[in-house]
Design a protein around this motif. Structure first.
Motif, PDB file in Angstrom:
ATOM      1  N   TYR A 155     -17.757  23.733 -10.426  1.00  0.00           N
ATOM      2  CA  TYR A 155     -17.021  22.521 -10.078  1.00  0.00           C
ATOM      3  C   TYR A 155     -17.886  21.280 -10.282  1.00  0.00           C
ATOM      4  CZ  TYR A 155     -13.087  25.171  -8.227  1.00  0.00           C
ATOM      5  OH  TYR A 155     -11.988  25.997  -8.101  1.00  0.00           O
ATOM      6  N   HIS A 156     -19.196  21.438 -10.234  1.00  0.00           N
ATOM      7  CA  HIS A 156     -20.139  20.380 -10.608  1.00  0.00           C
ATOM      8  C   HIS A 156     -20.828  20.839 -11.892  1.00  0.00           C
ATOM      9  CE1 HIS A 156     -19.453  18.436  -6.807  1.00  0.00           C
ATOM     10  NE2 HIS A 156     -19.992  19.411  -6.108  1.00  0.00           N
ATOM     11  N   ALA A 157     -20.497  20.209 -13.012  1.00  0.00           N
ATOM     12  CA  ALA A 157     -21.036  20.660 -14.294  1.00  0.00           C
ATOM     13  C   ALA A 157     -22.534  20.425 -14.408  1.00  0.00           C
ATOM     14  CB  ALA A 157     -20.311  19.949 -15.444  1.00  0.00           C
ATOM     15  N   ARG A 158     -23.038  19.430 -13.696  1.00  0.00           N
ATOM     16  CA  ARG A 158     -24.469  19.102 -13.743  1.00  0.00           C
ATOM     17  C   ARG A 158     -24.952  18.941 -12.302  1.00  0.00           C
ATOM     18  NH1 ARG A 158     -21.424  16.197 -16.822  1.00  0.00           N
ATOM     19  NH2 ARG A 158     -21.370  14.525 -15.258  1.00  0.00           N
ATOM     20  N   PHE A 159     -25.917  19.746 -11.920  1.00  0.00           N
ATOM     21  CA  PHE A 159     -26.427  19.645 -10.557  1.00  0.00           C
ATOM     22  C   PHE A 159     -27.901  20.015 -10.521  1.00  0.00           C
ATOM     23  CE2 PHE A 159     -24.648  23.912 -11.024  1.00  0.00           C
ATOM     24  CZ  PHE A 159     -25.563  24.751 -10.405  1.00  0.00           C
ATOM     25  N   GLY A 160     -28.553  19.642  -9.430  1.00  0.00           N
ATOM     26  CA  GLY A 160     -29.967  19.929  -9.261  1.00  0.00           C
ATOM     27  C   GLY A 160     -30.204  20.786  -8.037  1.00  0.00           C
ATOM     28  N   VAL A 161     -31.228  21.644  -8.127  1.00  0.00           N
ATOM     29  CA  VAL A 161     -31.629  22.486  -6.999  1.00  0.00           C
ATOM     30  C   VAL A 161     -33.080  22.157  -6.671  1.00  0.00           C
ATOM     31  CG1 VAL A 161     -31.860  24.834  -6.119  1.00  0.00           C
ATOM     32  CG2 VAL A 161     -30.056  24.300  -7.785  1.00  0.00           C
ATOM     33  N   TRP A 176     -33.864   8.870  -9.912  1.00  0.00           N
ATOM     34  CA  TRP A 176     -33.861   9.417 -11.281  1.00  0.00           C
ATOM     35  C   TRP A 176     -32.825  10.534 -11.401  1.00  0.00           C
ATOM     36  CZ3 TRP A 176     -34.098  13.852 -13.945  1.00  0.00           C
ATOM     37  CH2 TRP A 176     -34.337  13.767 -15.317  1.00  0.00           C
ATOM     38  N   LEU A 177     -32.754  11.412 -10.416  1.00  0.00           N
ATOM     39  CA  LEU A 177     -31.792  12.512 -10.458  1.00  0.00           C
ATOM     40  C   LEU A 177     -30.359  11.991 -10.509  1.00  0.00           C
ATOM     41  CD1 LEU A 177     -33.436  14.917  -7.857  1.00  0.00           C
ATOM     42  CD2 LEU A 177     -33.483  15.135 -10.351  1.00  0.00           C
ATOM     43  N   ALA A 178     -30.086  10.922  -9.765  1.00  0.00           N
ATOM     44  CA  ALA A 178     -28.757  10.315  -9.824  1.00  0.00           C
ATOM     45  C   ALA A 178     -28.507   9.698 -11.193  1.00  0.00           C
ATOM     46  CB  ALA A 178     -28.613   9.268  -8.715  1.00  0.00           C
ATOM     47  N   CYS A 208     -37.604  19.740  -9.469  1.00  0.00           N
ATOM     48  CA  CYS A 208     -36.160  20.010  -9.399  1.00  0.00           C
ATOM     49  C   CYS A 208     -35.743  20.898 -10.556  1.00  0.00           C
ATOM     50  CB  CYS A 208     -35.375  18.702  -9.436  1.00  0.00           C
ATOM     51  SG  CYS A 208     -33.581  18.916  -9.235  1.00  0.00           S
ATOM     52  N   THR A 209     -34.926  21.893 -10.252  1.00  0.00           N
ATOM     53  CA  THR A 209     -34.252  22.681 -11.280  1.00  0.00           C
ATOM     54  C   THR A 209     -32.974  21.942 -11.656  1.00  0.00           C
ATOM     55  OG1 THR A 209     -35.119  24.737 -10.367  1.00  0.00           O
ATOM     56  CG2 THR A 209     -33.205  24.904 -11.821  1.00  0.00           C
ATOM     57  N   LEU A 210     -32.849  21.561 -12.922  1.00  0.00           N
ATOM     58  CA  LEU A 210     -31.654  20.874 -13.410  1.00  0.00           C
ATOM     59  C   LEU A 210     -30.732  21.901 -14.064  1.00  0.00           C
ATOM     60  CD1 LEU A 210     -33.558  18.461 -12.967  1.00  0.00           C
ATOM     61  CD2 LEU A 210     -32.647  17.450 -15.055  1.00  0.00           C
ATOM     62  N   GLU A 211     -29.544  22.065 -13.522  1.00  0.00           N
ATOM     63  CA  GLU A 211     -28.550  22.986 -14.069  1.00  0.00           C
ATOM     64  C   GLU A 211     -27.571  22.175 -14.909  1.00  0.00           C
ATOM     65  OE1 GLU A 211     -28.504  26.236 -13.846  1.00  0.00           O
ATOM     66  OE2 GLU A 211     -29.910  26.656 -12.209  1.00  0.00           O
ATOM     67  N   LEU A 212     -27.608  22.435 -16.224  1.00  0.00           N
ATOM     68  CA  LEU A 212     -26.843  21.630 -17.173  1.00  0.00           C
ATOM     69  C   LEU A 212     -25.830  22.523 -17.892  1.00  0.00           C
ATOM     70  CD1 LEU A 212     -29.810  19.548 -18.658  1.00  0.00           C
ATOM     71  CD2 LEU A 212     -28.302  18.947 -16.756  1.00  0.00           C
ATOM     72  N   SER A 224     -23.204  16.435 -25.611  1.00  0.00           N
ATOM     73  CA  SER A 224     -22.699  15.145 -25.141  1.00  0.00           C
ATOM     74  C   SER A 224     -22.425  15.160 -23.640  1.00  0.00           C
ATOM     75  CB  SER A 224     -21.425  14.767 -25.899  1.00  0.00           C
ATOM     76  OG  SER A 224     -20.363  15.664 -25.601  1.00  0.00           O
ATOM     77  N   GLN A 225     -22.199  16.366 -23.052  1.00  0.00           N
ATOM     78  CA  GLN A 225     -21.987  16.472 -21.607  1.00  0.00           C
ATOM     79  C   GLN A 225     -23.233  16.061 -20.821  1.00  0.00           C
ATOM     80  OE1 GLN A 225     -19.958  20.183 -20.169  1.00  0.00           O
ATOM     81  NE2 GLN A 225     -20.362  20.851 -22.255  1.00  0.00           N
ATOM     82  N   PHE A 226     -24.381  16.107 -21.487  1.00  0.00           N
ATOM     83  CA  PHE A 226     -25.655  15.891 -20.801  1.00  0.00           C
ATOM     84  C   PHE A 226     -26.355  14.645 -21.336  1.00  0.00           C
ATOM     85  CE2 PHE A 226     -24.963  20.489 -21.728  1.00  0.00           C
ATOM     86  CZ  PHE A 226     -24.304  20.767 -20.538  1.00  0.00           C
ATOM     87  N   ALA A 227     -25.552  13.692 -21.825  1.00  0.00           N
ATOM     88  CA  ALA A 227     -26.122  12.476 -22.413  1.00  0.00           C
ATOM     89  C   ALA A 227     -26.945  11.698 -21.391  1.00  0.00           C
ATOM     90  CB  ALA A 227     -25.007  11.602 -22.980  1.00  0.00           C
ATOM     91  N   ALA A 228     -26.472  11.646 -20.140  1.00  0.00           N
ATOM     92  CA  ALA A 228     -27.218  10.902 -19.123  1.00  0.00           C
ATOM     93  C   ALA A 228     -28.556  11.564 -18.832  1.00  0.00           C
ATOM     94  CB  ALA A 228     -26.391  10.789 -17.845  1.00  0.00           C
ATOM     95  N   ALA A 229     -28.571  12.897 -18.760  1.00  0.00           N
ATOM     96  CA  ALA A 229     -29.831  13.610 -18.529  1.00  0.00           C
ATOM     97  C   ALA A 229     -30.789  13.389 -19.695  1.00  0.00           C
ATOM     98  CB  ALA A 229     -29.565  15.102 -18.328  1.00  0.00           C
ATOM     99  N   HIS A 230     -30.269  13.435 -20.913  1.00  0.00           N
ATOM    100  CA  HIS A 230     -31.088  13.176 -22.105  1.00  0.00           C
ATOM    101  C   HIS A 230     -31.664  11.767 -22.053  1.00  0.00           C
ATOM    102  CE1 HIS A 230     -32.076  12.348 -26.305  1.00  0.00           C
ATOM    103  NE2 HIS A 230     -32.051  13.660 -26.524  1.00  0.00           N
TER     104      HIS A 230
END
Length: 331
Positions: A155-161, A176-178, A208-212, A224-230
């Motif tokens: 339900y959250h396509a991009r999240f951090g642990v 930065w994570l936001a 942080c573990t980034l789940e993308l 393109s789903q992870f453009a902000a992370a890139h």
């Protein structure tokens, strides 16, 4: 060396193991281990890892896209960086792991399993961090981003642990994570064998573990789903602007862990169950012989449900959302 990923996939040493550009020097430490040091003094140090699980390819593609202009001399470097492709044999095989889940073996836990590729690799990566982050480093900033994709949809396509951490998380790290477009942050309350827990516990890194997204083969990822992370990673590496924060991530904490202890383990969730699926209080989540796992709080959300893990390993986490009213079942 122009392509870190291709060099790692060959399984051999690069013909030239070190070099420099106008902006940086680089050195190949070992298979899937590359250090980049800017020529100008910097205070930021960054461990940038992917492929701890070999079938999680989107982070590997993102990492290579970011490193290539650095190695070619097109971009400046604003941090001292250790780039890590965690499990090269599994990456070449397109498998999560070959013998044992590497992300359960850090903090010396590799000593508790039989000798295998993953046990030796966990030791090698621990040694690499000890070399990269020596004691008495002054006031340098230490961040570690371990990039992953999840087995299931979410339900959250991009999240951090974030690992257990008894120190306050730095405000600029959370910002930065936001900015990286993470929709949720999950805060552990117990130690674990993950790469990020090791770097946080032993080196006081903000980790942080980034789940993308979801695990897919090479060439099938929609980056393109992870453009902000890139873009956020580019800001750290090249000194470019951070993306604008449009919405703050939702915060969750781990309420309980579901552990598989035997072959009698049954997880009462279908293959279609998404990460962050909500369950009401009293729901039977799993059973293992005489042991039962129930939802304890008014509502809990599942993360990483996986009934096929080895005995003794985590088969799922149950979360509560910070700020959401909870009421535990009576004992």
């Amino acid at each position: 060396m122009q392509d870190f990923l291709q060099q790692t996939l060959t399984g051999g040493m690069p013909r030239v193991p070190k070099g420099e550009t106008d902006f940086l020097s680089w050195q190949w430490w070992d298979e899937g281990l590359l250090e980049l040091v800017p020529k100008a003094p910097v205070n930021q140090t960054l461990v940038f890892s992917a492929a701890i699980h070999g079938n999680e390819t989107a982070p590997v593609e993102i990492m290579n896209l970011l490193l290539t202009p650095l190695l070619s001399g097109e971009k400046p470097l604003q941090a001292r960086v250790l780039a890590v492709l965690g499990n090269p044999p599994a990456l070449r095989a397109g498998k999560r792991y070959l013998n044992y889940d590497l992300n359960r073996l850090f903090g010396g836990r590799w000593q508790q399993v039989e000798d295998c590729d993953e046990a030796r690799r966990a030791l090698r990566l621990e040694q690499a961090l000890e070399l990269f982050w020596p004691p008495c480093a002054g006031d340098e900033t230490r961040w570690h981003f371990d990039l992953h994709t999840a087995i299931r949809g979410s339900y959250h396509a991009r999240f951090g642990v974030l690992p257990q951490n008894n120190r306050p998380w730095p405000a600029d790290f959370l910002h930065w994570l936001a900015a990286a477009g993470l929709e949720a942050l999950v805060f552990h309350r117990a130690p674990g064998g993950t790469f990020t827990h090791f770097s946080c516990e032993h080196f006081h890194a903000a980790s942080c573990t980034l789940e993308l997204g979801k695990a897919l083969p090479f060439g099938e990822n929609d980056l393109s789903q992870f453009a902000a992370a890139h873009q956020a990673l580019a800001a750290l590496l090249y000194g470019e602007a951070l993306p604008v924060v449009h919405e703050k991530p939702r915060h969750y904490r781990v309420a309980q862990q579901i552990t598989r202890h035997s072959d009698r383990f049954v997880l009462h969730m279908g293959k279609e169950t998404l990460n962050f699926t909500a369950f009401p209080q009293g729901t039977l989540l799993a059973e293992d012989g005489d042991q039962r796992y129930y939802v304890q709080q008014a509502r809990e959300y599942v993360l990483f449900p996986n009934p096929n893990v080895a005995s003794g390993l985590r088969a799922g986490l149950m979360l509560v959302e910070e700020g959401e009213q909870t009421r535990a079942l009576p004992l």
